[in-house]
Design a protein around this motif. Structure first.
Motif, PDB file in Angstrom:
ATOM      1  N   LEU A   1      -1.763   4.125  -6.229  1.00 53.22           N
ATOM      2  CA  LEU A   1      -0.627   3.405  -5.616  1.00 53.22           C
ATOM      3  C   LEU A   1      -0.381   2.084  -6.343  1.00 53.22           C
ATOM      4  O   LEU A   1       0.752   1.725  -6.652  1.00 53.22           O
ATOM      5  CB  LEU A   1      -0.936   3.152  -4.134  1.00 53.22           C
ATOM      6  CG  LEU A   1       0.196   2.616  -3.269  1.00 53.22           C
ATOM      7  CD1 LEU A   1       1.277   3.668  -3.065  1.00 53.22           C
ATOM      8  CD2 LEU A   1      -0.334   2.191  -1.896  1.00 53.22           C
TER       9      LEU A   1
ATOM     10  N   LEU B   1      -4.891   7.994   2.238  1.00 57.43           N
ATOM     11  CA  LEU B   1      -4.242   6.904   1.483  1.00 57.43           C
ATOM     12  C   LEU B   1      -5.247   5.838   1.071  1.00 57.43           C
ATOM     13  O   LEU B   1      -5.118   5.225   0.014  1.00 57.43           O
ATOM     14  CB  LEU B   1      -3.141   6.249   2.325  1.00 57.43           C
ATOM     15  CG  LEU B   1      -1.846   7.030   2.539  1.00 57.43           C
ATOM     16  CD1 LEU B   1      -0.884   6.220   3.408  1.00 57.43           C
ATOM     17  CD2 LEU B   1      -1.169   7.357   1.202  1.00 57.43           C
TER      18      LEU B   1
ATOM     19  N   GLU C   1       3.645   6.242  -2.999  1.00 60.62           N
ATOM     20  CA  GLU C   1       3.097   6.739  -1.723  1.00 60.62           C
ATOM     21  C   GLU C   1       3.667   8.118  -1.406  1.00 60.62           C
ATOM     22  O   GLU C   1       2.965   8.994  -0.869  1.00 60.62           O
ATOM     23  CB  GLU C   1       3.396   5.774  -0.576  1.00 60.62           C
ATOM     24  CG  GLU C   1       2.732   6.259   0.711  1.00 60.62           C
ATOM     25  CD  GLU C   1       2.968   5.381   1.922  1.00 60.62           C
ATOM     26  OE1 GLU C   1       3.102   4.152   1.753  1.00 60.62           O
ATOM     27  OE2 GLU C   1       3.027   5.932   3.040  1.00 60.62           O
TER      28      GLU C   1
END
Lengths: 457, 292
Positions: free
Chosen positions: A367, A358, A73
């Motif tokens: 991720l 994200l 992240e």
């Protein structure tokens, strides 16, 4: 002449002062501007995110508990900064202090732009007062792609208050060393009695049966909370009755049994001599040392162990569920650490932009692929990394249920206090029933504050 | 004449206004809020009388143990820091070698932030890997190795020891200054009267050092009653609730959004500190008043 000079000087100084005070207006928008951006601002933000043009010089503060922010992240945050110019300033707090620090900041109106928190309806309403402290994210595109069970844990009155990007296999199970079990002629236990016998046999062979990091204040609570579906099975309708205040923890026989067994495990030394000072961060190292045979952990632990000690292969480890109260149900936690946008923050739109970034499919896959502790994420359309042992675990325990923390109201917000009570029980300052009474007392206090009908009739 | 009396008053007006605005008003408001159900989950603030105080004194929670721990910490650190500070001050006031070096060594911990001290000692006192237990085991004193911060019997003692280590230098400096202000002629006169070392200490040093001792005792007392960082960093109140003190409880109440209860705890501590400080000063200056 003197008077003239004095007047000129004061005009110059005043102008300089005013200019200095207004100097930041160009670099950062004011709180009101960024909190309520116009349509054109929204468009420019979108453009900046997509093209990398018109980069902003903004820093978003992001408060989180240790272990919640993965390296991958942080890499994504760098890419986000390259793309938009928005820098993420991570403020990581030790787990045992995190909630006190966060809640103090929120309650004093000093929250960061983004903050991490556990999901769960009672958690987000009582611990974080999400309706006041968090921004409504219902209209964000990624909400539609997130697992509805996860979204539900972050929804109050139809509004979604956070984003969960977390491993779907994050249920804590007992990771056991298959070689140690084979050497001792042991099978996977299906009852507490079998589990205790196996642990004692391992202990007799000079190996500490379990690594239990009590020092962090939260991990040992899992032993009690995760087998919740079993309590609900042994005491039918327990969950619903607890939420309706028709019963309590104190009078629940399965819960008392579970805590009594947990205390017995501690008293027998199954957690070793230093459980109270052992830390979660050291778990993989300790398991890799071969001094411990089992640990209560997520299903990525074998990979972590292999990375530290290549002589121990990930395939040398298997999984089984916590057998307290003879549990054989695989407990599921549809939530996990989540990201909230602070309603009092100066950069609300930028924070939303980061969450949107994200949740882009390629970033989610990045991720997942680059976080050894993740096997799958709670978003649709991703390629999972389930191991054979995980598949076997799911086959062995076909019956599934939701753990206490997510199903029973007013449990998760008092997680750390429950941890303190259980440590008190380990130390002999309290009996198992006293722990249950304390939980009831705090639930009652919280429910009254929340004006819960069940407690305020 | 009247003008002469009111004239200085004008100069103090600004100070009085600031004092009222930043100390008196918040103090009075704090007292009022301790009588309400003020919390972070409701916009309403209702007057509930002494209910918050009743909760503190009668509920099944651990408030009274927090008070006991706070008093225990205060008394222990006042006694230890004063005794050790006096010992070091006397030693440094006498002709020991490398006086400057020793003074710096004893004083140095006082300037290190408690957060840093706490983190370092958390590592030093780790039962399995900490420097203290490792050293004890290395020199064959295994039986002295303890679970310093996680054993109910040792955790509080460990906090007191660490805090004493950090704070004793500060006390020593104040007492050393006091000792150095005592004229040698008193000791010469006592020697002529045939006084031995103990008599000189008892009848010359202690009475003349009393103003410094009053200062250090009151400072230690107030510091002890509002102890927070040492406990928070070293044990966070654990194991269980064994080392929680009033201030960690206040912090917890505020973090839980129970402002009313938190304010009641603060008010209780304020009243207690005022009373304790008043009586300590009276007690320790009694002899001085009589002498003057």
């Amino acid at each position: 002449m003197k008077r003239f000079t004095a007047v000129c000087t004061s005009i110059i100084l005043t102008s300089a002062l005013l200019t200095a005070c207004g100097g930041n207006n160009n670099s950062e928008p004011s709180a009101s501007q960024s909190a309520t951006p116009s349509a054109s601002q929204g468009e420019s933000t979108e453009t900046a995110s997509n093209s990398g043009a018109a980069k902003k010089d903004i820093t978003l503060t992001y408060l989180a508990s240790q272990d919640w922010i993965k390296d991958a992240e942080m890499e994504l945050a760098k890419k986000f900064e390259e793309k938009t110019g928005i820098h993420i300033d991570y403020q990581i707090i030790p787990a045992d202090q995190y909630f006190n620090v966060l809640k103090t900041k929120l309650n004093s109106g000093e929250g960061p732009d983004l903050f991490g928190g556990q999901s769960g309806k009672s958690e987000i309403s009582l611990n974080y007062n999400a309706q006041k402290n968090a921004v409504d994210l219902s209209d964000q595109e990624w909400v539609k792609r997130e697992d509805p069970l996860s979204v539900d844990q972050l929804t109050l009155n139809g509004k979604v208050y956070a984003q969960t990007i977390w491993d779907t296999s994050n249920s804590y199970v007992i990771v056991y060393n298959k070689k140690v079990f084979a050497e001792q002629g042991l099978n996977v236990p299906t009852t507490y009695a079998e589990f205790k016998d196996a642990a004692l046999k391992i202990q007799k062979a000079g190996i500490t049966p379990l690594y239990e990091p009590v020092a962090d204040g939260w991990h040992h609570v899992l032993w009690f909370a995760e087998p919740g579906p079993q309590y609900d099975k042994l005491q039918p309708n327990l969950y619903e009755d607890l939420n309706a205040n028709k019963t309590n923890f104190e009078t629940s026989a399965p819960m008392l049994t579970s805590l009594t067994q947990l205390k017995e495990m501690y008293d027998l030394g199954l957690f070793g001599d230093n459980a109270l000072s052992d830390t979660f961060a050291d778990m993989a190292n300790q398991m890799a040392s071969g001094k411990f045979a089992m640990a209560l952990m997520t299903q990525d632990l074998p990979q972590q162990i292999e990375k530290i000690n290549p002589e121990l292969k990930a395939t040398d480890f298997g999984f089984f569920v916590i057998p307290l109260a003879d549990n054989q149900i695989y407990y599921v936690n549809p939530g996990g650490p989540s990201k909230f946008v602070y309603s009092g923050g100066k950069h609300i739109e930028e924070a939303k932009q980061y969450l949107g970034f994200l949740a882009e499919p390629e970033n989610l896959q990045y991720l997942l692929d680059n976080t050894p502790t993740f096997s799958n994420l709670n978003f649709s359309g991703l390629k999972d990394k389930y191991s054979d042992e995980q598949k076997k675990l799911h086959e062995t325990y076909p019956v599934k249920g939701t753990d206490i923390q997510d199903y029973v109201n007013y449990v998760n917000p008092q997680w750390m206090d429950m941890g303190k009570d259980i440590v008190g029980m380990f130390g002999g300052a309290a009996e198992p029933v006293d722990v249950l009474k304390s939980i009831d007392k705090r639930r009652s206090d919280m429910a009254k504050i929340a004006k819960d009908e069940g407690w305020n009739k | 004449m009247l003008r002469n009396k009111t004239y200085p008053f004008y100069f103090t007006l600004a100070t009085i206004a600031l004092y009222t605005l930043f100390l008196v008003v918040p103090g009075v408001m704090g007292f009022y809020y301790s009588l309400t159900d003020w919390n972070s989950f409701s916009d309403e603030i209702n007057f509930i009388g002494l209910d918050n105080f009743k909760t503190l004194f009668s509920s099944g929670e651990h408030y009274m143990s927090y008070v006991y721990n706070t008093l225990n910490f205060t008394v222990s650190t006042v006694v230890l820091k004063t005794a050790l500070g006096l010992l070091f001050a006397i030693a440094l006031n006498e002709g020991i070698k490398m006086k400057g070096f020793h003074r710096v060594m004893v004083f140095m911990p006082a300037i290190i932030p408690m957060l840093v001290v706490g983190l370092v000692f958390k590592s030093v006192l780790n039962p399995a890997t900490g420097l203290l237990n490792e050293t004890l085991r290395y020199v064959g004193l295994d039986f002295l190795a303890q679970k310093w911060l996680v054993d109910v019997n040792w955790a509080f003692k460990s906090i007191i020891a660490v805090d004493t280590w950090k704070g004793v230098g500060y006390i020593m400096i104040i007492l050393l200054a006091g000792l150095q202000s005592i004229s040698k002629s008193y000791y010469e006169a006592a020697s002529i009267d045939g006084a031995n070392l103990w008599h000189k200490f008892r009848y010359v040093t202690i009475p003349l050092l009393m103003p410094s001792l009053v200062v250090t005792t009151v400072l230690n007392l107030l510091y002890g009653l509002k102890v927070f960082e040492a406990v928070y960093v070293l044990t966070n109140g654990g194991p269980g609730y064994a080392t929680d003190v009033v201030y960690t409880a206040i912090f917890k109440e505020f973090s839980m959004g129970r402002y009313g209860v938190g304010t009641a705890l603060s008010t209780m501590l304020f009243v207690f500190m005022t009373i304790a400080g008043y009586f300590i000063i009276r007690l320790m200056t009694k002899g001085e008043d009589e002498r003057s």
